[in-house]
Design a protein around this motif. Structure first.
Motif, PDB file in Angstrom:
ATOM      1  N   LYS A 193     -10.370  -3.686  25.898  1.00  0.00           N
ATOM      2  CA  LYS A 193     -10.041  -4.400  27.127  1.00  0.00           C
ATOM      3  C   LYS A 193     -10.956  -3.952  28.257  1.00  0.00           C
ATOM      4  N   TYR A 194     -11.286  -2.678  28.278  1.00  0.00           N
ATOM      5  CA  TYR A 194     -12.135  -2.107  29.312  1.00  0.00           C
ATOM      6  C   TYR A 194     -13.349  -1.417  28.679  1.00  0.00           C
ATOM      7  N   PRO A 195     -14.492  -1.423  29.344  1.00  0.00           N
ATOM      8  CA  PRO A 195     -15.699  -0.781  28.792  1.00  0.00           C
ATOM      9  C   PRO A 195     -15.696   0.734  29.033  1.00  0.00           C
ATOM     10  N   ILE A 196     -14.654   1.377  28.553  1.00  0.00           N
ATOM     11  CA  ILE A 196     -14.448   2.809  28.791  1.00  0.00           C
ATOM     12  C   ILE A 196     -14.227   3.524  27.466  1.00  0.00           C
ATOM     13  N   ILE A 197     -15.012   4.571  27.231  1.00  0.00           N
ATOM     14  CA  ILE A 197     -14.825   5.457  26.087  1.00  0.00           C
ATOM     15  C   ILE A 197     -14.302   6.787  26.616  1.00  0.00           C
ATOM     16  N   GLN A 198     -13.266   7.300  25.974  1.00  0.00           N
ATOM     17  CA  GLN A 198     -12.781   8.645  26.315  1.00  0.00           C
ATOM     18  C   GLN A 198     -13.620   9.655  25.544  1.00  0.00           C
ATOM     19  N   GLY A 199     -14.229  10.579  26.253  1.00  0.00           N
ATOM     20  CA  GLY A 199     -15.090  11.561  25.601  1.00  0.00           C
ATOM     21  C   GLY A 199     -14.304  12.535  24.745  1.00  0.00           C
ATOM     22  N   ALA A 200     -14.960  13.026  23.687  1.00  0.00           N
ATOM     23  CA  ALA A 200     -14.321  13.988  22.779  1.00  0.00           C
ATOM     24  C   ALA A 200     -14.435  15.388  23.362  1.00  0.00           C
ATOM     25  N   MET A 201     -13.312  15.933  23.795  1.00  0.00           N
ATOM     26  CA  MET A 201     -13.288  17.281  24.351  1.00  0.00           C
ATOM     27  C   MET A 201     -12.638  18.219  23.342  1.00  0.00           C
ATOM     28  N   ALA A 202     -13.371  19.268  22.970  1.00  0.00           N
ATOM     29  CA  ALA A 202     -12.904  20.195  21.949  1.00  0.00           C
ATOM     30  C   ALA A 202     -11.543  20.787  22.316  1.00  0.00           C
ATOM     31  N   GLN A 203     -10.611  20.746  21.371  1.00  0.00           N
ATOM     32  CA  GLN A 203      -9.272  21.305  21.511  1.00  0.00           C
ATOM     33  C   GLN A 203      -8.451  20.627  22.612  1.00  0.00           C
ATOM     34  N   VAL A 204      -8.900  19.462  23.046  1.00  0.00           N
ATOM     35  CA  VAL A 204      -8.180  18.690  24.062  1.00  0.00           C
ATOM     36  C   VAL A 204      -7.939  17.264  23.577  1.00  0.00           C
ATOM     37  N   SER A 205      -8.958  16.666  22.963  1.00  0.00           N
ATOM     38  CA  SER A 205      -8.885  15.257  22.552  1.00  0.00           C
ATOM     39  C   SER A 205      -8.236  15.131  21.172  1.00  0.00           C
ATOM     40  N   TYR A 206      -6.934  15.388  21.145  1.00  0.00           N
ATOM     41  CA  TYR A 206      -6.180  15.259  19.907  1.00  0.00           C
ATOM     42  C   TYR A 206      -5.334  13.990  19.953  1.00  0.00           C
ATOM     43  N   SER A 207      -4.446  13.833  18.993  1.00  0.00           N
ATOM     44  CA  SER A 207      -3.795  12.549  18.744  1.00  0.00           C
ATOM     45  C   SER A 207      -3.063  11.962  19.954  1.00  0.00           C
ATOM     46  N   SER A 208      -2.357  12.768  20.718  1.00  0.00           N
ATOM     47  CA  SER A 208      -1.577  12.232  21.845  1.00  0.00           C
ATOM     48  C   SER A 208      -2.476  11.591  22.898  1.00  0.00           C
ATOM     49  N   LEU A 209      -3.569  12.273  23.249  1.00  0.00           N
ATOM     50  CA  LEU A 209      -4.500  11.737  24.240  1.00  0.00           C
ATOM     51  C   LEU A 209      -5.231  10.515  23.696  1.00  0.00           C
ATOM     52  N   VAL A 210      -5.726  10.627  22.478  1.00  0.00           N
ATOM     53  CA  VAL A 210      -6.507   9.545  21.876  1.00  0.00           C
ATOM     54  C   VAL A 210      -5.687   8.257  21.789  1.00  0.00           C
ATOM     55  N   ALA A 211      -4.463   8.367  21.271  1.00  0.00           N
ATOM     56  CA  ALA A 211      -3.610   7.186  21.123  1.00  0.00           C
ATOM     57  C   ALA A 211      -3.257   6.591  22.478  1.00  0.00           C
ATOM     58  N   ALA A 212      -2.990   7.444  23.468  1.00  0.00           N
ATOM     59  CA  ALA A 212      -2.624   6.957  24.799  1.00  0.00           C
ATOM     60  C   ALA A 212      -3.768   6.166  25.423  1.00  0.00           C
ATOM     61  N   VAL A 213      -4.998   6.664  25.272  1.00  0.00           N
ATOM     62  CA  VAL A 213      -6.163   5.966  25.816  1.00  0.00           C
ATOM     63  C   VAL A 213      -6.364   4.630  25.113  1.00  0.00           C
ATOM     64  N   SER A 214      -6.307   4.634  23.792  1.00  0.00           N
ATOM     65  CA  SER A 214      -6.501   3.390  23.042  1.00  0.00           C
ATOM     66  C   SER A 214      -5.425   2.368  23.357  1.00  0.00           C
ATOM     67  N   ASN A 215      -4.190   2.821  23.516  1.00  0.00           N
ATOM     68  CA  ASN A 215      -3.094   1.903  23.827  1.00  0.00           C
ATOM     69  C   ASN A 215      -3.276   1.219  25.170  1.00  0.00           C
ATOM     70  N   GLN A 216      -4.070   1.816  26.060  1.00  0.00           N
ATOM     71  CA  GLN A 216      -4.318   1.222  27.369  1.00  0.00           C
ATOM     72  C   GLN A 216      -5.532   0.287  27.374  1.00  0.00           C
ATOM     73  N   GLY A 217      -6.206   0.157  26.225  1.00  0.00           N
ATOM     74  CA  GLY A 217      -7.320  -0.785  26.143  1.00  0.00           C
ATOM     75  C   GLY A 217      -8.698  -0.185  26.239  1.00  0.00           C
ATOM     76  N   ALA A 218      -8.794   1.143  26.336  1.00  0.00           N
ATOM     77  CA  ALA A 218     -10.083   1.829  26.271  1.00  0.00           C
ATOM     78  C   ALA A 218     -10.249   2.388  24.860  1.00  0.00           C
ATOM     79  N   LEU A 219     -11.342   3.100  24.601  1.00  0.00           N
ATOM     80  CA  LEU A 219     -11.575   3.649  23.272  1.00  0.00           C
ATOM     81  C   LEU A 219     -11.270   5.135  23.254  1.00  0.00           C
ATOM     82  N   GLY A 220     -10.159   5.505  22.634  1.00  0.00           N
ATOM     83  CA  GLY A 220      -9.846   6.909  22.444  1.00  0.00           C
ATOM     84  C   GLY A 220     -10.776   7.527  21.420  1.00  0.00           C
ATOM     85  N   THR A 221     -11.124   8.801  21.617  1.00  0.00           N
ATOM     86  CA  THR A 221     -12.024   9.484  20.688  1.00  0.00           C
ATOM     87  C   THR A 221     -11.413  10.806  20.260  1.00  0.00           C
TER      88      THR A 221
END
Length: 267
Positions: A9-37
């Motif tokens: 929906k939006y031209p936004i990628i969430q960057g992969a942050m070590a020990q931070v970008s796990y399932s809860s963050l990734v799914a939340a970002v993707s559910n909002q229309g950006a690309l969770g990583t």
């Protein structure tokens, strides 16, 4: 626009942050229309497989998985990604000739994260699907080049979608990058203190206190990275960390960033 390339929906990628970008963050970002990583840094193959399954329990939207190629088990992680049918793969911190082609032959779209013009040339020649150019304003492994220079240099070299990363925190920042030709933006630090981030609460509060700021450190290997140092630990943060004043949900963060071109027609 990466919206079409990755069905966003939006031209936004969430960057992969070590020990931070796990399932809860990734799914939340993707559910909002950006690309969770999803970050695979520090994970075994089995741990990565579990994280992938947890993301899929929380979203049906597209997401990607990042592999830092300097990891000793990067080959194992790539095989997990292939076996789990992850359609979008983000590669960073290294270059393995032939890997981009291997992933594409298996119907994966490849995002290559680079920090210099030289690295950009390599991945362009290898036929990557998308390039993320990371200026030295970003957190984590960085080069010496500011984003503005690296973005313009890379845009002049290729027609492949080029995504801007480093110090981008607001809608105004996003619009500036899109106006000069970026196909989208990658944001890490803006999500670092989100409620869904896996960062420890004490660390979130410390960063909000403004008692420490991000700076550039050099490892014994000579590689540079931007982080804040908490005792003996380093927490990768971009320069935008000083612009975060409260802990918000991913939904609230995306709403602040969602006034992007054609966003109203996508609702």
């Amino acid at each position: 626009m990466i919206k079409d390339l990755f069905d966003l929906k939006y031209p936004i990628i969430q960057g992969a942050m070590a020990q931070v970008s796990y399932s809860s963050l990734v799914a939340a970002v993707s559910n909002q229309g950006a690309l969770g990583t999803l970050s695979s840094y520090g994970l075994t193959g089995e741990q990565l497989k579990k994280e992938i399954q947890q993301v899929r329990e929380k979203t049906t939207r597209p997401f990607s998985c990042n592999v830092m190629l300097q990891q000793v088990n990067s080959d194992e992680l790539i095989e997990v990604i292939l076996s789990e049918n992850i359609p979008i793969v983000s590669l960073s911190a290294g270059f393995k000739p032939g890997l981009i082609q291997k992933l594409q032959e298996n119907n994966r779209k490849v995002i290559s994260v680079v920090g210099s013009k030289r690295q950009a040339t390599k991945v362009i020649d290898s036929g990557t699907d998308c390039i993320v150019v990371e200026g030295n304003e970003a957190g984590g492994h960085i080069g010496n080049t500011k984003l503005e220079t690296l973005l313009l240099d890379t845009l002049a070299m290729t027609k492949i979608p080029v995504v801007a990363a480093g110090g981008i925190m607001t809608n105004k920042d996003i619009q500036q990058k899109l106006q000069v030709g970026a196909a989208g933006v990658q944001l890490g630090t803006v999500f670092l203190l989100s409620q869904e981030s896996s960062l420890l609460e004490n660390s979130k509060k410390l960063l909000l206190s403004k008692k420490i700021k991000s700076e550039i450190f050099t490892k014994s290997s000579g590689k540079k990275f931007r982080a804040v140092r908490v005792k003996e630990n380093y927490l990768p943060c971009g320069i935008g960390i000083d612009r975060i004043n409260q802990i918000l949900t991913v939904s609230e963060i995306i709403k602040k960033l969602n006034s992007v071109p054609n966003s109203s027609s996508d609702d």
